[in-house]
Design a protein around this motif. Structure first.
Motif, PDB file in Angstrom:
ATOM      1  N   LEU A   1     -25.092  32.167   6.832  1.00 41.96           N
ATOM      2  CA  LEU A   1     -24.137  31.417   7.812  1.00 41.96           C
ATOM      3  C   LEU A   1     -23.059  32.269   8.198  1.00 41.96           C
ATOM      4  O   LEU A   1     -23.042  33.271   7.133  1.00 41.96           O
ATOM      5  CB  LEU A   1     -23.672  30.139   6.858  1.00 41.96           C
ATOM      6  N   ILE A   2     -22.182  32.089   8.958  1.00 39.38           N
ATOM      7  CA  ILE A   2     -21.066  32.886   9.225  1.00 39.38           C
ATOM      8  C   ILE A   2     -19.995  32.341   8.424  1.00 39.38           C
ATOM      9  O   ILE A   2     -19.594  31.238   8.581  1.00 39.38           O
ATOM     10  CB  ILE A   2     -20.604  32.635  10.777  1.00 39.38           C
TER      11      ILE A   2
ATOM     12  N   HIS B   1     -17.001  32.560   7.264  1.00 39.01           N
ATOM     13  CA  HIS B   1     -15.660  32.011   7.584  1.00 39.01           C
ATOM     14  C   HIS B   1     -15.405  31.111   8.537  1.00 39.01           C
ATOM     15  O   HIS B   1     -14.219  30.607   9.004  1.00 39.01           O
ATOM     16  CB  HIS B   1     -14.572  33.314   8.104  1.00 39.01           C
ATOM     17  N   TRP B   2     -16.563  30.616   9.261  1.00 40.91           N
ATOM     18  CA  TRP B   2     -16.686  29.655  10.108  1.00 40.91           C
ATOM     19  C   TRP B   2     -17.055  28.238   9.345  1.00 40.91           C
ATOM     20  O   TRP B   2     -17.644  28.210   8.365  1.00 40.91           O
ATOM     21  CB  TRP B   2     -17.772  30.064  11.178  1.00 40.91           C
TER      22      TRP B   2
ATOM     23  N   LYS C   1     -18.962  25.191  13.952  1.00 40.04           N
ATOM     24  CA  LYS C   1     -19.275  26.358  14.752  1.00 40.04           C
ATOM     25  C   LYS C   1     -20.434  26.948  14.396  1.00 40.04           C
ATOM     26  O   LYS C   1     -21.033  27.568  15.153  1.00 40.04           O
ATOM     27  CB  LYS C   1     -17.742  27.226  14.350  1.00 40.04           C
TER      28      LYS C   1
ATOM     29  N   GLN D   1     -23.075  25.481  16.595  1.00 35.86           N
ATOM     30  CA  GLN D   1     -22.778  25.534  17.914  1.00 35.86           C
ATOM     31  C   GLN D   1     -23.142  27.094  18.165  1.00 35.86           C
ATOM     32  O   GLN D   1     -23.360  27.277  19.322  1.00 35.86           O
ATOM     33  CB  GLN D   1     -21.216  25.396  18.253  1.00 35.86           C
ATOM     34  N   LEU D   2     -22.974  27.773  17.336  1.00 32.37           N
ATOM     35  CA  LEU D   2     -23.405  29.508  17.636  1.00 32.37           C
ATOM     36  C   LEU D   2     -24.907  29.353  18.141  1.00 32.37           C
ATOM     37  O   LEU D   2     -25.222  30.219  19.208  1.00 32.37           O
ATOM     38  CB  LEU D   2     -23.352  30.256  16.376  1.00 32.37           C
TER      39      LEU D   2
ATOM     40  N   ARG E   1     -12.884  22.027   9.721  1.00 36.38           N
ATOM     41  CA  ARG E   1     -12.405  23.317   9.731  1.00 36.38           C
ATOM     42  C   ARG E   1     -12.662  24.049   8.688  1.00 36.38           C
ATOM     43  O   ARG E   1     -12.389  25.192   8.398  1.00 36.38           O
ATOM     44  CB  ARG E   1     -11.057  23.269  10.132  1.00 36.38           C
TER      45      ARG E   1
END
Ligand SMILES: Nc1ncnc2c1ncn2[C@@H]1O[C@H](COP(=O)(O)OP(=O)(O)O)[C@@H](O)[C@H]1O
Ligand SMILES: [Mg+2]
Lengths: 255, 199
Positions: B76-77, B79-80, B84, B87-88, B118
């Motif tokens: 996973l990203i 810090h997102w 998000k 959505q990537l 968030r």
């Protein structure tokens, strides 16, 4: 809350005390030297500074030096970024840049300045010198940042067919950002120092370097120290400005 | 056309992980790949995803296919937030509400609701992160879905719910689920592939 605030205060109080301590050391040295020409007191330097800032020439001089040096730095930041991306993508770019970057990294500023003076006019030399000093810092840091990207995340993006632009946003930019931030702040203060040194050696007209050189020539020690203080303050100002701009560039949702 | 590995051999240095392995996945159906830990399941996944070259043999039916995956690691990203991250990889036509509804289906609504979405996924628990990766894989456009131990870190009740969700979302697609849990495989049903540990 209360604890935090008092901690914050304490931090600042200690910094203030430290500055006062060094001013005291300066004052003690002044007393033992006892010669205004060799070592003026902090108070008289401050008074000289207050005189200086009331002249139009002072501000023009700062503007003149700043425009050139900051221009050189900005040029180095943008091209350094481009070169680093090129070197990351293509090995031949990296190989090609290795030698010039190494030279820029290692050559003493003064050495470079006097060599450059053989061919170039002293007037705008600080642009070139600031550029040459900042470029390798930006280049190698950004390249290092790019290399620190997470290979497994890139694989994930490849499997899902994520677009290049989104890959940059999600994977490359966060990897590069801290490297870039520290490179820019370090780079600007380096570039500023090197730029001023160039002005002194090349004796560029209407520059901070020229003012320093003149002050030295006529034994105006107070003026010399006042200008040194100005140089430091401006350097801090640019560093803080750079940090602020970078923070504004950072998307809100990312911490 | 079915997806096949034919006589595939994969070595890491001197170690042979896959020694002439042949398997085939039924198109449009559920396939479970089972085997003990270290038997080469994730290696097979990475080969199918085109992330690992093979030493010999053939991979058939994976060219020009749209693939979605849950990897052995979350990938996973960090810090997102969850939204998000999804959505990537998914189509722009999916709205935020669409995605939040999917999170609800895997029991993430309390953590990923509108006011709290968030929060970066780095602050999520292992089970929550796993469910985000599952939603990410199932919302991406694909005709083959490959899930490497997707239910890791989920308790039994949640697991049943997520398995039902996976089956519903992948109906008609070719699905490969890696697991070393028999019960999981039974609940998923479908074609069973057992991998022996290489010696
Ligand atoms: N990149 C690698 N380099 C070296 N050895 C690896 C690598 N990837 C996997 N292996 C080895 O291959 C074997 C099978 O690994 P893996 O496919 O992850 O098994 P499984 O997913 O079935 O648990 C293990 O012994 C592992 O140590
Ligand atoms: Mg595995």
């Amino acid at each position: 809350m209360k604890l935090f605030r008092s901690l914050g205060l304490k931090k600042h109080r200690n910094q203030l005390l430290a500055v006062l301590f060094w001013l005291l050391v300066w004052e003690v040295l002044v007393l033992s030297v006892d010669n205004e020409l060799l070592l003026p007191s902090p108070a008289s330097v401050l008074l000289t500074l207050l005189d200086l800032i009331q002249t139009l020439d002072f501000w023009q001089t700062i503007l003149y030096s700043s425009l050139r040096i900051i221009f050189g730095c900005l040029l180095a930041i943008s091209t350094g970024l481009v070169f680093a991306i090129g070197a990351y993508r293509f090995l031949w770019v990296k190989d090609l840049l290795a030698l010039p970057v190494k030279i820029m990294e290692t050559i003493p500023v003064a050495c470079f300045i006097i060599i450059a003076l053989i061919w170039l006019h002293p007037q705008n030399l600080s642009i070139l010198v600031a550029y040459m000093m900042v470029l390798p810092i930006i280049y190698s840091n950004v390249l290092q940042g790019l290399k620190s990207r997470d290979e497994k995340l890139l694989q994930m993006a490849r499997v899902f067919g994520v677009s290049t632009w989104k890959k940059i946003k999600a994977i490359y930019a966060p990897a590069v950002r801290p490297f870039f931030l520290s490179a820019v702040t370090v780079g600007i203060s380096f570039g500023w120092k090197a730029g001023i040194a160039t002005e002194i050696i090349a004796n560029s007209n209407h520059s901070i370097g020229e003012r320093l050189y003149e002050a030295k020539l006529y034994w105006m020690t107070k003026e010399q120290l006042a200008w040194a203080v100005v140089i430091i303050l401006i350097s801090i100002f640019y560093e803080k400005t750079a940090r602020m701009i970078m923070r504004l560039l950072q998307p809100q949702s990312e911490t | 056309m079915d997806i096949e590995l034919r006589e595939v051999t994969k070595r890491f240095g001197a170690k042979t992980v896959l020694d002439g392995v042949s398997i085939s996945l039924s198109e449009g159906q559920v396939n479970c790949l089972m085997g003990p830990s270290g038997s080469g399941k994730s290696t097979i996944v990475n080969i199918l995803l085109g992330l690992l070259p093979i030493d010999s043999g053939q991979v058939i039916g994976m060219k020009n296919r749209k693939i979605a995956a849950v990897f052995q690691e979350d990938r996973l990203i960090e810090h997102w937030d969850a939204l998000k991250n999804v959505q990537l990889v998914c189509d722009k036509s999916l709205t935020k509400e669409d995605i939040l509804r999917e999170f609800q289906q895997v029991g993430l609504e309390e953590d990923v609701d509108l006011k709290d979405h968030r929060k970066p996924v780095s602050l999520y628990s292992g089970g929550m992160r796993r469910r985000v990766t599952i939603v990410r894989a199932l919302l991406a456009q694909s005709d083959i879905v490959i899930l490497d131990e997707p239910f890791k870190g989920l308790d039994d009740a949640l697991k049943l719910q997520v398995i039902a969700y996976v089956k519903q979302k992948t109906a008609g697609k070719t699905l490969l689920v890696v697991t070393h849990d028999k019960e999981e495989a039974q609940q998923l049903g479908g074609n069973m592939i057992i991998l022996q540990a290489a010696v």
